[in-house]
Design a protein around this motif. Structure first.
Motif, PDB file in Angstrom:
ATOM      1  N   UNK A   1       0.832  -1.206   0.000  1.00  0.00           N
ATOM      2  CA  UNK A   1       0.000   0.000   0.000  1.00  0.00           C
ATOM      3  C   UNK A   1       0.861   1.247   0.000  1.00  0.00           C
ATOM      4  N   UNK A   2       1.946   1.203   0.766  1.00  0.00           N
ATOM      5  CA  UNK A   2       2.838   2.371   0.794  1.00  0.00           C
ATOM      6  C   UNK A   2       3.427   2.625  -0.588  1.00  0.00           C
ATOM      7  N   UNK A   3       3.817   1.549  -1.281  1.00  0.00           N
ATOM      8  CA  UNK A   3       4.438   1.805  -2.587  1.00  0.00           C
ATOM      9  C   UNK A   3       3.384   2.185  -3.629  1.00  0.00           C
ATOM     10  N   UNK A   4       2.160   1.705  -3.483  1.00  0.00           N
ATOM     11  CA  UNK A   4       1.099   2.152  -4.402  1.00  0.00           C
ATOM     12  C   UNK A   4       0.827   3.639  -4.183  1.00  0.00           C
ATOM     13  N   UNK A   5       0.831   4.031  -2.900  1.00  0.00           N
ATOM     14  CA  UNK A   5       0.569   5.438  -2.583  1.00  0.00           C
ATOM     15  C   UNK A   5       1.633   6.346  -3.155  1.00  0.00           C
ATOM     16  N   UNK A   6       2.865   5.823  -3.224  1.00  0.00           N
ATOM     17  CA  UNK A   6       3.971   6.690  -3.645  1.00  0.00           C
ATOM     18  C   UNK A   6       4.027   6.885  -5.158  1.00  0.00           C
ATOM     19  N   UNK A   7       3.210   6.149  -5.905  1.00  0.00           N
ATOM     20  CA  UNK A   7       3.187   6.365  -7.360  1.00  0.00           C
ATOM     21  C   UNK A   7       2.494   7.705  -7.621  1.00  0.00           C
TER      22      UNK A   7
END
Lengths: 445, 265
Positions: free
Chosen positions: A314-320
């Motif tokens: 979720x954190x890496x999806x948010x960072x896109x």
């Protein structure tokens, strides 16, 4: 004007004002504290690595005694017809005289002078020696009557003597080894019969019983860990990524998803033993999956790893950057296309890193395995098929290490440290892989 | 306050591409767009100008339902594309966006090759049956975006490696590759240097022969240069809408005049 002069007296920028001095002192203090903290951390790390290496490196070497054994037909195949069922009737006790004879021959050949009885010489070998001999004979009955060179494990006391763990003083109360045997060991060593060499069996072999620490290896437990990791990877990656994508990109933002989010974060902090008892209750007691099976271990560790993977995904999806989503939607991609064609590939390095770190955690986990019976002297053979690897009882590397560490014989203690080295090698390589993958993919935007 | 459009739009009503009437947009409790009525004519460049926060971008994003992605956003009123209500229940926003393309403020090429950037829309909409058709679509789009000459030898290079102006033209190529009927541009030149801006402006003028272009811009000179129609937004209201020369030389509203002469904004 005079007021202003009072408030801000003329100062030189070449001298520090008291206030500046205080601020600089505070900064210096903070830097020093930071450096002290880092040094303590590094020292601890060096101490840890040093201890592990110095104590564990011995496990990778083992003392072997090489001898020529005459496979006497009179002892092994009295009828002389090479009938396998008859040969199998001879137990390991029947082989002990052969070993004694071989020792006597070796002593004569090498011109060693000793008062030691051949019985006591034979005791210097591992208890597995006779079995090793017997297995060879059963596999190759045609060799009966020949004289063959064998490499036997020395027992753990002799091995310990060569590694400096056992000395003449320390064996005062030890019934398993005598000073005379150690003297003889010195003679054998000189003659080149006894040798300490690299021991691949520690890495690929199976655990051994309490009586034969010299024969114990971590290989089978490694396979247990491998199969568990396959289960964990195969289940937690797709489930975790799918759950994160749904929660992050599709789910409506309301109190239900808020509750789910909070609970996932909390799950990541739940002690692993709780997952163990859950696995015991659900997978073994309720679903009747086999005990001690890597499949069950993998399922339990999957539950444990999922929160880690979901949080990092979720954190890496948010960072896109949202501009990528806009761009995809702007050319008429559907929500799902924008996620799978653009967002997910960009989030992949973060997801991979999270997954590998989660796997690393799972690989090092011991507590839940205690509860589902993946601990103890379980498997003595490598699994031959994938199904067997998943379902037949096995242990795992950390559980094996724990098992060795709690056994009484110091020879097992050494193996526990050796096992830790192997486990650490795995963890370090997994983390390195994570770093490399992240570097590799991160360059893309 | 009803500062409805007067002369400009009603005259050309018959060939208007997009008709918006009584549009209100809310972000939660914030009333961002207040009763906007506007007609976007076919094959015309329409510029939306106005001070920051006046709602021109918000309104632009209503035209292809990009605001749907914002949970708290609510749109009221009627927006028709070729006489069809785009906020109708039956409308799939994905299909709508294929017809109404968009170029964003910041160049946002996909982190893929130049070729894949342009081919993406055609691929997902199934516009090409084979590789050579797709190649043709990509070349045509890049030519239209005046980028073909610069990138034809390195179509496999990443789109993110181009310069800012090239990236923006790549985004325009990507948007026109799907043959939209309307092209929405949200401050397409705000991140570009004057030379790149001039190139994009020239491009917009070319695109007018095929598409309706709606451009949001902060630069009044740009609006004057590229557009035929101009709408002035202020505090969520459409203050004035009409032919660009009229707006810039003879505005009927006091606020428009204040803005274009630099007194408010």
């Amino acid at each position: 004007m005079s007021d202003a002069k009072l408030l801000t007296p003329k100062t030189s920028i070449h001298t520090q004002s008291p206030r500046t001095k205080r601020r600089n002192a505070a900064e210096t203090r903070f830097k020093v504290f930071g450096m002290i903290a880092i040094s303590i951390g590094l020292l601890m790390l060096v101490a840890l690595m040093g201890t592990i290496l110095s104590k564990g490196i011995g496990a990778f070497q083992q003392s072997f005694i090489t001898m020529e054994v005459e496979l006497l037909e009179a002892k092994l195949d009295k009828k002389g017809n090479r009938n396998l069922s008859d040969i199998k009737k001879v137990t390991t006790f029947g082989y002990t005289p052969l070993i004694k004879n071989a020792f006597a021959k070796a002593v004569k050949d090498q011109g060693i002078e000793t008062d030691l009885k051949t019985k006591d010489m034979a005791k210097m070998l591992s208890k597995s020696a006779a079995a090793q001999l017997r297995n060879v004979v059963i596999d190759n009955p045609q060799k009966i009557g020949q004289t063959i060179k064998f490499r036997f494990l020395a027992n753990s006391r002799i091995d310990g003597y060569l590694k400096g763990r056992v000395s003449r003083e320390s064996i005062a109360n030890d019934k398993n080894v005598s000073v005379a045997q150690l003297d003889f060991a010195d003679q054998l060593l000189k003659a080149g019969v006894l040798k300490k060499t690299f021991n691949i069996d520690f890495i690929i072999g199976a655990d051994a019983s309490d009586q034969r620490p010299e024969a114990a290896g971590i290989g089978v437990a490694m396979m247990g860990s491998l199969f568990m990791m396959l289960v964990v990877l195969g289940l937690s990656l797709p489930i975790g990524v799918a759950a994160s994508i749904y929660l992050e990109e599709f789910a409506p933002k309301n109190w239900i998803t808020d509750v789910i989010e909070v609970n996932i974060s909390n799950l990541a902090a739940v002690p692993s033993i709780v997952f163990g008892i859950l696995g015991l209750a659900v997978f073994i007691n309720y679903m009747h999956l086999p005990q001690s099976a890597p499949l069950v271990g993998g399922l339990v560790l999957t539950l444990m790893t999922l929160p880690t993977i979901i949080i990092s995904t979720r954190a890496s999806l948010k960072s896109v950057p949202p501009s990528i989503r806009d761009a995809a939607l702007g050319v008429g991609a559907s929500k799902m296309q924008s996620v799978f064609h653009h967002v997910l590939p960009l989030a992949a390095p973060g997801i991979l890193t999270g997954t590998i770190i989660g796997l690393g955690q799972a690989l090092g986990e011991t507590a839940p395995l205690l509860l589902i019976g993946m601990i103890g002297f379980i498997a003595s053979n490598m699994p031959t098929t994938i199904g067997e690897g998943l379902l037949s009882p096995n242990s795992a590397m950390p559980a094996q290490i724990y098992e060795w560490a709690k056994r009484a014989d110091p020879a097992f203690y050494e193996r526990a440290w050796g096992g830790i080295i192997i486990l650490l090698v795995f963890l370090v390589s997994m983390n390195t892989l994570a770093v490399i993958l992240r570097r590799r993919f991160e360059r893309r935007w | 306050m009803f500062d409805a459009p007067t002369i400009g739009s009603t005259v050309e009503l018959q060939d208007s591409k997009i008709t918006a009437s009584g549009v209100h947009v809310f972000y939660g409790d914030t009333h961002a767009i207040k009763d906007v009525n506007v007609n976007i004519a076919a094959k015309t460049v329409t510029a939306f100008i106005g001070p920051s926060g006046c709602g021109k971008s918000t309104f632009l994003r209503c035209l292809n339902r990009m605001n749907d992605t914002i949970d708290t956003c609510r749109v009221e009123g009627n927006i028709h594309l070729d006489g069809e209500d785009i906020y109708d229940r039956r409308v799939d926003p994905v299909q709508l966006r294929a017809k109404v393309g968009m170029v964003f403020q910041k160049p946002n090429p996909f982190p893929k090759s130049i070729y894949d950037n342009v081919a993406y829309g055609a691929r997902i909409h199934g516009l090409a049956r084979n590789k050579s058709e797709l190649d043709a679509i990509v070349e045509k789009a890049l030519r239209r975006a005046a980028l073909w000459g610069e990138v034809k030898d390195r179509l496999g290079a990443p789109g993110t490696g181009l310069s800012g102006g090239q990236q923006q033209r790549l985004c325009i190529a990507r948007a026109v590759a799907t043959e939209p009927e309307v092209l929405l541009m949200d401050e397409p030149c705000s991140a570009l240097d004057p030379i790149a801006t001039a190139q994009v402006e020239e491009l917009i003028d070319d695109l007018r022969t095929r598409f309706s272009v709606v451009i949001v811009t902060h630069s009044m000179q740009q609006a004057a240069r590229v557009s035929q129609k101009t709408a002035f937004f202020h505090l969520g209201h459409l203050v004035e809408f009409g032919d660009t020369p009229t707006i810039f030389t003879n505005p009927s509203d006091e606020r428009t005049e204040s803005y274009i002469t630099g007194r408010i904004g």
